[in-house]
Write a protein that holds these residues in place. Sequence first.
Motif, short mmCIF file in Angstrom:
data_model
loop_
_atom_site.label_atom_id
_atom_site.label_comp_id
_atom_site.label_asym_id
_atom_site.label_seq_id
_atom_site.Cartn_x
_atom_site.Cartn_y
_atom_site.Cartn_z
N GLY A 1 30.31 9.63 -3.11
CA GLY A 1 31.64 9.22 -3.59
C GLY A 1 30.88 8.07 -4.20
N ASP A 2 31.43 7.11 -4.27
CA ASP A 2 31.05 5.96 -5.03
C ASP A 2 29.36 5.29 -3.98
OD1 ASP A 2 32.54 6.09 -6.58
OD2 ASP A 2 34.15 4.98 -5.72
N SER A 3 28.84 5.45 -3.20
CA SER A 3 28.11 4.82 -2.39
C SER A 3 26.91 5.71 -2.67
CB SER A 3 28.06 4.96 -0.57
OG SER A 3 29.99 4.27 -0.29
N LYS A 4 25.70 4.81 -2.64
CA LYS A 4 24.56 5.45 -2.92
C LYS A 4 23.71 4.97 -1.75
CE LYS A 4 23.99 5.00 -7.85
NZ LYS A 4 22.74 4.56 -8.16
N PHE A 5 23.33 6.46 -0.91
CA PHE A 5 22.14 5.98 0.14
C PHE A 5 20.62 6.18 -0.63
CE2 PHE A 5 25.93 8.01 1.70
CZ PHE A 5 26.74 6.84 3.09
N GLN A 6 19.81 5.42 -0.10
CA GLN A 6 18.71 5.64 -0.60
C GLN A 6 17.63 5.45 -0.17
OE1 GLN A 6 17.92 1.52 -2.07
NE2 GLN A 6 18.99 1.67 -3.94
N TYR A 7 17.53 7.11 0.57
CA TYR A 7 16.45 7.53 2.02
C TYR A 7 15.32 7.01 1.15
CZ TYR A 7 16.68 11.85 -0.55
OH TYR A 7 16.68 13.17 -1.47
N GLY A 8 15.03 7.59 0.15
CA GLY A 8 13.94 7.22 -0.51
C GLY A 8 13.32 5.83 -0.21
N SER A 9 14.13 5.46 0.11
CA SER A 9 13.43 3.58 0.22
C SER A 9 12.87 3.32 2.17
CB SER A 9 13.94 2.49 -0.44
OG SER A 9 14.62 1.77 -1.25
N PHE A 10 13.97 4.76 2.88
CA PHE A 10 13.86 4.71 3.87
C PHE A 10 12.33 5.22 4.50
CE2 PHE A 10 14.42 7.02 7.88
CZ PHE A 10 14.84 5.85 8.91
N ILE A 11 12.07 6.23 3.28
CA ILE A 11 11.04 7.05 3.85
C ILE A 11 9.52 6.30 3.39
CG2 ILE A 11 9.88 8.62 2.69
CD1 ILE A 11 12.19 10.00 2.34
N ASN A 12 9.77 4.81 2.86
CA ASN A 12 8.70 4.05 2.20
C ASN A 12 8.49 3.32 3.67
OD1 ASN A 12 7.85 4.81 -0.25
ND2 ASN A 12 8.91 3.01 -1.34
N PHE B 1 0.84 -1.20 -0.02
CA PHE B 1 -0.08 -0.32 0.44
C PHE B 1 0.96 1.17 0.06
CE2 PHE B 1 -2.02 3.75 2.90
CZ PHE B 1 -2.81 3.46 1.77
N VAL B 2 1.54 1.24 0.81
CA VAL B 2 2.85 2.39 0.52
C VAL B 2 3.78 2.58 0.52
CG1 VAL B 2 4.61 3.46 1.79
CG2 VAL B 2 2.52 2.39 3.58
N LYS B 3 4.09 1.77 -0.61
CA LYS B 3 5.25 1.39 -1.74
C LYS B 3 4.28 2.07 -2.84
CE LYS B 3 8.54 -1.35 -4.79
NZ LYS B 3 8.91 -2.58 -5.19
N ASP B 4 3.17 1.70 -3.82
CA ASP B 4 2.79 1.11 -5.14
C ASP B 4 1.80 2.38 -4.61
OD1 ASP B 4 4.35 -1.02 -5.88
OD2 ASP B 4 2.73 -2.32 -5.23
N LEU B 5 0.48 2.52 -3.87
CA LEU B 5 -0.23 3.89 -3.65
C LEU B 5 0.10 4.76 -3.53
CD1 LEU B 5 -3.36 1.40 -2.72
CD2 LEU B 5 -2.68 1.81 -5.57
N PRO C 1 7.86 10.20 -9.35
CA PRO C 1 7.80 9.00 -9.64
C PRO C 1 7.20 8.28 -8.12
CG PRO C 1 9.09 8.70 -10.59
CD PRO C 1 9.47 10.19 -9.94
N ASN C 2 8.19 8.06 -7.29
CA ASN C 2 8.01 7.96 -6.50
C ASN C 2 9.77 7.65 -4.98
OD1 ASN C 2 8.00 5.09 -4.44
ND2 ASN C 2 7.71 3.36 -6.03
N PHE C 3 9.19 7.41 -4.18
CA PHE C 3 9.94 7.76 -3.15
C PHE C 3 10.96 6.22 -3.06
CE2 PHE C 3 6.97 9.69 0.36
CZ PHE C 3 6.79 11.02 -0.88
N SER C 4 10.74 5.90 -3.45
CA SER C 4 12.69 4.51 -3.29
C SER C 4 13.14 4.82 -4.96
CB SER C 4 12.15 3.54 -4.12
OG SER C 4 10.79 3.43 -5.48
#
Length: 135
Positions: A59-70, A33-37, A49-52
């Motif tokens: 640097g070379d590191s990616k922090f996916q804070y959108g997934s954390f918000i989900n 529900f949270v991710k898709d709607l 289009p989406n928080f994720s």
Amino acid sequence: MSGFKKFLLRGNVLELAIAVVVGAAFTSIVNSFVKDLLTPLISAFGGLPNFSDLVLTVGDSKFQYGSFINALVSFLIVSSVIYFLVVLPYQHLRERFATVEESNKHDCPHCLSEIPKAATRCAFCTSELVPQPSK
């Protein structure tokens, strides 16, 4: 082996297993529900289009804070549903059916120490007392 069978078939263990399965299913529904709607609806106001898709690159590191918000929104929904549909009704039922225990003690009028109602003399200040009848 029969002891293990008795352990598994006890009510508490079986109820706990069912609760875990139902809880996992409920969590996956809320996550979907949270991710898709919900997050696409919220992010429509922000243009994403989406928080994720929110990513911070250092640097070379990616922090996916959108997934954390989900995940945070999912947690808040699950915990609020559990609180309002399980915890509050349970507390209400406990308060409703709780019996009020009548204390068999009262305070000494002289020293205010807690003493039995049937006492004729205070154990703390040794004042003579009139015993109070039990109800």
